[in-house]
Design a protein around this motif. Structure first.
Motif, PDB file in Angstrom:
ATOM      1  N   ARG A 256       0.847  -1.192   0.031  1.00 14.03           N
ATOM      2  CA  ARG A 256      -0.015  -0.129   0.172  1.00 14.03           C
ATOM      3  C   ARG A 256       0.913   1.445  -0.090  1.00 14.03           C
ATOM      4  N   VAL A 257       0.593   2.075  -0.962  1.00 13.44           N
ATOM      5  CA  VAL A 257       1.326   3.597  -1.050  1.00 13.44           C
ATOM      6  C   VAL A 257       0.413   4.492  -1.003  1.00 13.44           C
ATOM      7  N   ASP A 258       1.105   5.812  -0.873  1.00 14.47           N
ATOM      8  CA  ASP A 258       0.274   6.993  -0.601  1.00 14.47           C
ATOM      9  C   ASP A 258      -0.347   7.286  -2.023  1.00 14.47           C
ATOM     10  N   GLY A 259       0.190   6.808  -3.060  1.00  7.25           N
ATOM     11  CA  GLY A 259      -0.213   7.292  -4.667  1.00  7.25           C
ATOM     12  C   GLY A 259       0.542   6.427  -5.540  1.00  7.25           C
ATOM     13  N   THR A 260      -0.115   6.500  -6.760  1.00  9.22           N
ATOM     14  CA  THR A 260       0.733   5.762  -7.808  1.00  9.22           C
ATOM     15  C   THR A 260       1.975   6.220  -8.144  1.00  9.22           C
ATOM     16  N   PRO A 261       3.087   5.480  -8.010  1.00  9.42           N
ATOM     17  CA  PRO A 261       4.412   5.894  -8.288  1.00  9.42           C
ATOM     18  C   PRO A 261       4.771   5.876  -9.696  1.00  9.42           C
ATOM     19  N   THR A 262       5.556   6.718 -10.251  1.00  6.90           N
ATOM     20  CA  THR A 262       6.299   6.908 -11.629  1.00  6.90           C
ATOM     21  C   THR A 262       6.654   5.447 -11.933  1.00  6.90           C
ATOM     22  N   VAL A 263       6.837   5.205 -13.055  1.00  4.55           N
ATOM     23  CA  VAL A 263       7.584   3.847 -13.595  1.00  4.55           C
ATOM     24  C   VAL A 263       9.022   3.598 -12.981  1.00  4.55           C
ATOM     25  N   ASP A 264       9.639   4.714 -13.089  1.00  6.62           N
ATOM     26  CA  ASP A 264      11.082   4.779 -12.303  1.00  6.62           C
ATOM     27  C   ASP A 264      11.007   4.410 -10.879  1.00  6.62           C
ATOM     28  N   ALA A 265      10.064   5.223 -10.363  1.00  3.65           N
ATOM     29  CA  ALA A 265      10.143   4.905  -8.734  1.00  3.65           C
ATOM     30  C   ALA A 265       9.643   3.804  -8.164  1.00  3.65           C
ATOM     31  N   GLN A 266       8.833   2.934  -9.010  1.00  2.60           N
ATOM     32  CA  GLN A 266       8.436   1.688  -8.778  1.00  2.60           C
ATOM     33  C   GLN A 266       9.697   0.763  -9.092  1.00  2.60           C
ATOM     34  N   LEU A 267      10.253   1.197 -10.070  1.00  2.00           N
ATOM     35  CA  LEU A 267      11.646   0.134 -10.424  1.00  2.00           C
ATOM     36  C   LEU A 267      12.814   0.329  -9.240  1.00  2.00           C
ATOM     37  N   GLN A 268      12.690   1.482  -8.522  1.00  2.00           N
ATOM     38  CA  GLN A 268      13.713   1.948  -7.408  1.00  2.00           C
ATOM     39  C   GLN A 268      13.195   1.275  -6.339  1.00  2.00           C
ATOM     40  N   HIS A 269      11.899   1.248  -5.834  1.00  2.00           N
ATOM     41  CA  HIS A 269      11.421   0.454  -4.864  1.00  2.00           C
ATOM     42  C   HIS A 269      11.757  -1.266  -4.978  1.00  2.00           C
ATOM     43  N   LEU A 270      11.665  -1.552  -6.114  1.00  2.00           N
ATOM     44  CA  LEU A 270      12.079  -2.828  -6.472  1.00  2.00           C
ATOM     45  C   LEU A 270      13.449  -3.023  -6.185  1.00  2.00           C
ATOM     46  N   LEU A 271      14.505  -2.306  -6.636  1.00  2.00           N
ATOM     47  CA  LEU A 271      15.967  -2.539  -6.581  1.00  2.00           C
ATOM     48  C   LEU A 271      16.280  -2.451  -4.977  1.00  2.00           C
ATOM     49  N   ALA A 272      15.375  -1.605  -4.216  1.00  2.00           N
ATOM     50  CA  ALA A 272      15.718  -1.510  -2.679  1.00  2.00           C
ATOM     51  C   ALA A 272      15.383  -2.780  -2.049  1.00  2.00           C
ATOM     52  N   GLY A 273      14.855  -3.953  -2.659  1.00  3.63           N
ATOM     53  CA  GLY A 273      14.754  -5.144  -1.992  1.00  3.63           C
ATOM     54  C   GLY A 273      13.427  -5.205  -1.342  1.00  3.63           C
ATOM     55  N   PRO A 274      13.112  -6.513  -0.490  1.00  4.65           N
ATOM     56  CA  PRO A 274      12.145  -6.641   0.274  1.00  4.65           C
ATOM     57  C   PRO A 274      12.074  -5.810   1.855  1.00  4.65           C
ATOM     58  N   THR A 275      10.940  -5.502   2.340  1.00  2.00           N
ATOM     59  CA  THR A 275      11.297  -4.814   3.653  1.00  2.00           C
ATOM     60  C   THR A 275      11.507  -6.100   4.537  1.00  2.00           C
ATOM     61  N   ALA A 276      11.860  -5.675   6.054  1.00  2.00           N
ATOM     62  CA  ALA A 276      12.054  -6.466   6.998  1.00  2.00           C
ATOM     63  C   ALA A 276      11.021  -7.658   7.122  1.00  2.00           C
ATOM     64  N   ALA A 277       9.807  -7.127   6.977  1.00  2.00           N
ATOM     65  CA  ALA A 277       8.524  -7.734   7.164  1.00  2.00           C
ATOM     66  C   ALA A 277       8.515  -8.938   6.004  1.00  2.00           C
ATOM     67  N   GLU A 278       8.836  -8.460   4.916  1.00  2.00           N
ATOM     68  CA  GLU A 278       8.862  -9.354   3.671  1.00  2.00           C
ATOM     69  C   GLU A 278       9.832 -10.447   3.771  1.00  2.00           C
TER      70      GLU A 278
END
Length: 196
Positions: free
Chosen positions: A78-100
């Protein structure tokens, strides 16, 4: 005839004035307390920041693909709003959260794709890979590219993903082990996606 038209005009003007007079706030005999609208309110002289341009207002679900037991797993955040395509890629590159990570999710990206930038071009996204990447022939390279393709094509505005390095098309592995320089779709990695 003229007299009747003149009275109609005067009557219409009086009607409009009467209606406008009824739109005001009524007078009260005693003062009352008015609750302020929900704040916070900026102090005088304080600059109010605007929302980040990478987010669209509202609540949204972001799909990211990670790895568990050598399979691609779709994760909804769940995110505050729809990220840009590049922002979504950067979220993916950051890896899973500790909970994930606690649920067994990992990522194949750090060695195979250390840095990347996504540029939309219609319904296709060009992903430019920075750095040299891992040239050791990692077996999870297929999963790394599958993570990117399946994450970005989970968006409603993206159909395919093309990969480039230094401006030149890059051959990347598909689920069947073949290399492709053409834009890839989620179907190219369907055999690696974990069943829901």
């Amino acid at each position: 005839m003229r007299r009747a038209g003149r009275w109609r005009g005067v009557g219409g003007a009086l009607l409009v004035l009467g209606l406008l007079g009824g739109c005001g706030v009524s007078v009260e005999d005693t003062p009352r307390v008015v609750a302020p609208p929900p704040g916070p309110f900026p102090s005088p002289g304080v600059v109010v920041s605007t929302p980040s341009p990478t987010l669209t207002a509202g609540r949204a679900t972001e799909i990211l693909c990670f790895v568990r037991d050598d399979r691609l797993v779709r994760v909804e955040r769940r995110v505050d709003g729809t990220p840009t395509v590049d922002a979504q890629l950067q979220h993916l590159l950051a890896g899973p959260t500790a909970a994930e990570r606690d649920t067994g999710l990992t990522t194949a990206l750090p060695g195979a794709v250390p840095v990347a930038v996504a540029r939309p071009r219609g319904t296709e996204v060009d992903v430019d890979l920075g750095g040299a990447g891992d040239e050791t022939g990692r077996s999870d390279e297929v999963l790394a590219f599958g993570q990117i393709v399946c994450t970005l094509t989970a968006r409603s505005d993206v159909d395919t993903v093309g990969f480039f390095r230094g401006g030149a098309p890059l051959g990347v592995p598909r689920a069947d082990g073949s290399l492709s320089r053409r834009p890839l779709a989620a179907d190219d990695y369907a055999g690696l996606v974990a069943p829901r």
